[in-house]
Motif scaffolding. Structure first.
Motif, short mmCIF file in Angstrom:
data_model
loop_
_atom_site.label_atom_id
_atom_site.label_comp_id
_atom_site.label_asym_id
_atom_site.label_seq_id
_atom_site.Cartn_x
_atom_site.Cartn_y
_atom_site.Cartn_z
N CYS A 231 47.70 45.08 37.06
CA CYS A 231 47.38 44.43 35.79
C CYS A 231 48.00 43.04 35.71
O CYS A 231 49.14 42.84 36.14
N VAL A 232 47.24 42.10 35.18
CA VAL A 232 47.74 40.74 34.94
C VAL A 232 47.56 40.43 33.47
O VAL A 232 46.53 40.75 32.88
N MET A 233 48.60 39.85 32.85
CA MET A 233 48.49 39.39 31.46
C MET A 233 48.86 37.91 31.41
O MET A 233 49.86 37.51 31.99
N ILE A 234 48.04 37.14 30.70
CA ILE A 234 48.26 35.69 30.59
C ILE A 234 48.45 35.31 29.12
O ILE A 234 47.65 35.71 28.27
N ASP A 235 49.50 34.55 28.85
CA ASP A 235 49.79 34.05 27.50
C ASP A 235 49.18 32.65 27.39
O ASP A 235 49.58 31.72 28.09
N HIS A 236 48.17 32.50 26.50
CA HIS A 236 47.47 31.22 26.35
C HIS A 236 48.03 30.37 25.22
O HIS A 236 47.51 29.29 24.93
N GLY A 237 49.05 30.88 24.52
CA GLY A 237 49.61 30.16 23.38
C GLY A 237 48.85 30.47 22.10
O GLY A 237 47.79 31.12 22.13
N GLN A 238 49.41 30.04 20.97
CA GLN A 238 48.85 30.30 19.64
C GLN A 238 48.66 31.80 19.40
O GLN A 238 47.82 32.22 18.61
N GLY A 239 49.46 32.62 20.09
CA GLY A 239 49.43 34.07 19.88
C GLY A 239 48.36 34.81 20.64
O GLY A 239 48.11 35.98 20.39
N LEU A 240 47.70 34.12 21.59
CA LEU A 240 46.58 34.72 22.32
C LEU A 240 46.95 35.12 23.75
O LEU A 240 47.48 34.32 24.50
N LEU A 241 46.64 36.39 24.10
CA LEU A 241 46.90 36.91 25.44
C LEU A 241 45.60 37.40 26.06
O LEU A 241 44.76 37.94 25.34
N SER A 242 45.44 37.24 27.38
CA SER A 242 44.31 37.89 28.04
C SER A 242 44.84 38.85 29.09
O SER A 242 45.87 38.60 29.71
N LEU A 243 44.17 40.00 29.25
CA LEU A 243 44.60 41.07 30.13
C LEU A 243 43.49 41.39 31.13
O LEU A 243 42.31 41.41 30.75
N TYR A 244 43.88 41.64 32.39
CA TYR A 244 42.93 41.93 33.47
C TYR A 244 43.39 43.21 34.14
O TYR A 244 44.52 43.25 34.65
N LEU A 245 42.57 44.25 34.13
CA LEU A 245 43.00 45.58 34.57
C LEU A 245 42.28 46.08 35.83
O LEU A 245 41.20 45.58 36.16
N HIS A 246 42.88 47.09 36.43
CA HIS A 246 42.32 47.85 37.57
C HIS A 246 42.15 47.01 38.84
O HIS A 246 41.30 47.33 39.68
N LEU A 247 42.89 45.93 38.97
CA LEU A 247 42.71 45.04 40.13
C LEU A 247 43.13 45.73 41.43
O LEU A 247 44.02 46.58 41.45
N SER A 248 42.46 45.36 42.52
CA SER A 248 42.86 45.89 43.84
C SER A 248 43.97 45.02 44.41
O SER A 248 44.79 45.47 45.20
N LYS A 249 44.01 43.77 43.96
CA LYS A 249 45.05 42.85 44.46
C LYS A 249 45.42 41.84 43.36
O LYS A 249 44.53 41.30 42.70
N ILE A 250 46.73 41.62 43.21
CA ILE A 250 47.22 40.61 42.26
C ILE A 250 47.62 39.37 43.07
O ILE A 250 48.36 39.49 44.06
N GLU A 251 47.13 38.21 42.66
CA GLU A 251 47.41 36.99 43.44
C GLU A 251 48.28 35.98 42.69
O GLU A 251 48.36 34.81 43.09
N VAL A 252 48.86 36.41 41.57
CA VAL A 252 49.78 35.53 40.83
C VAL A 252 51.06 36.32 40.57
O VAL A 252 51.08 37.54 40.75
N LYS A 253 52.11 35.63 40.14
CA LYS A 253 53.33 36.35 39.78
C LYS A 253 53.80 35.95 38.38
O LYS A 253 53.41 34.89 37.86
N GLU A 254 54.63 36.81 37.81
CA GLU A 254 55.11 36.57 36.44
C GLU A 254 55.83 35.23 36.39
O GLU A 254 56.63 34.91 37.26
#
Ligand SMILES: [Zn+2]
Length: 300
Positions: A231-254
């Motif tokens: 799972c990847v979660m991204i904070d876009h600011g102004q209180g907005l988050l996007s979430l990406y689930l069930h990935l086979s591979k994560i290519e970013v880090k916290e």
């Protein structure tokens, strides 16, 4: 429709606008000074809508903030258009009705201004679907329950913090170009009993498809979770988050800052998934909103 709203706004402006000095005194005002213009997209706001607010104030302000359904709304100034803009949302469980948006700001010389506008939330009926998943997800074992509890704490920690400052810029993009296999808001029956609501949007993609960030932001979570899988979660600011689930591979880090459209991982079927697909979700300050609506907004 729009004209009506503008007229209603003007009537309100006369009774709701108050200008206070630093010492709390009320300044008199000319009728010219009471023109607040509040516009929003989409035109019809329903339970589950994200929406963008565009505010023009009677006089130039150095700051503007708002409250809406017990949340703070954060604004950015658009110098070319001379308006303030910010993202807000309505949860799925919000009942239809008119709710007040309380705006307050401060001018360069410290004068406080305030304005109230009613915004109507209409009722949206979402579909119902039945799904079958592996037993372990509806009847987890003791060790699995422990894992689920740990994940819950991790998510709570991530969800408890968000950045008021806007990182997003321009339109939100689809994470992948593919058929939508399940819509946001659908009520679901798991194996005939456990009920839940689909708080995201599913794309029919095979394992290994490149997944893009919806917009610019900071990666606040990038790890394997029991239900969500990779799972990847991204904070876009102004209180907005996007979430990406069930990935086979994560290519970013916290902690990574990602740009709009940047590849963040590959699709898969990890976690509670009936097969490979991409599930995305968008949260605005604790409430899930419809990603499909977000993609339709024309943003600065
Ligand atoms: Zn889904």
């Amino acid at each position: 429709m729009f004209k009506l709203r503008m007229l209603a706004g003007r009537r309100l402006a006369v009774c709701a606008l108050a200008i206070f000095g630093l010492n709390g005194s009320v300044f008199s005002q000319t009728s010219k000074a009471v023109h607040w213009k509040i516009r929003y997209q989409p035109k019809q706001i329903v339970n589950g809508s994200p929406f963008i607010l565009r505010v023009q104030t009677p006089a130039k302000l150095q700051s503007l903030s708002a409250t809406w359904l017990n949340h703070d709304v954060y604004f950015s100034w658009d110098a070319s258009g001379k308006y303030w803009f910010g993202i807000a949302g309505v949860g799925l469980s919000t009942a239809p009705g008119a709710y007040p948006l309380h705006l307050s700001g401060e001018s360069a010389n410290g004068n406080k201004v305030a304005f109230d506008q009613q915004i109507t939330v209409r009722h949206m009926k979402y579909p119902n679907t039945a799904v079958t998943v592996d037993k372990k997800f509806t009847e987890p074992s003791a060790t699995e329950l422990e894992e689920i509890q740990k994940d819950k704490a991790t998510k709570q920690e991530v969800f408890a913090q968000f950045t008021p400052t806007r990182a997003w810029s321009g339109d939100f993009q689809q994470p992948v170009i593919a058929r939508i296999s399940d819509v946001f808001g659908a009520t679901r029956t798991f194996n005939g009993k456990v009920q839940s609501t689909h708080e995201g949007l599913d794309f029919a993609v095979p394992t290994g498809t490149a997944i893009a960030a919806l917009n610019r932001g900071t990666v606040v979570l990038a790890r394997l979770l029991f239900f969500e899988g990779n799972c990847v979660m991204i904070d876009h600011g102004q209180g907005l988050l996007s979430l990406y689930l069930h990935l086979s591979k994560i290519e970013v880090k916290e902690g990574d800052m990602v740009s709009s459209g940047q590849e963040i991982g590959l699709s898969g079927g990890t976690g509670r998934a009936t097969g490979p697909h991409l599930h995305i979700a968008v949260r605005w300050q604790g409430v899930y909103v419809n990603p499909a609506t977000l993609f339709e907004l024309k943003l600065p």
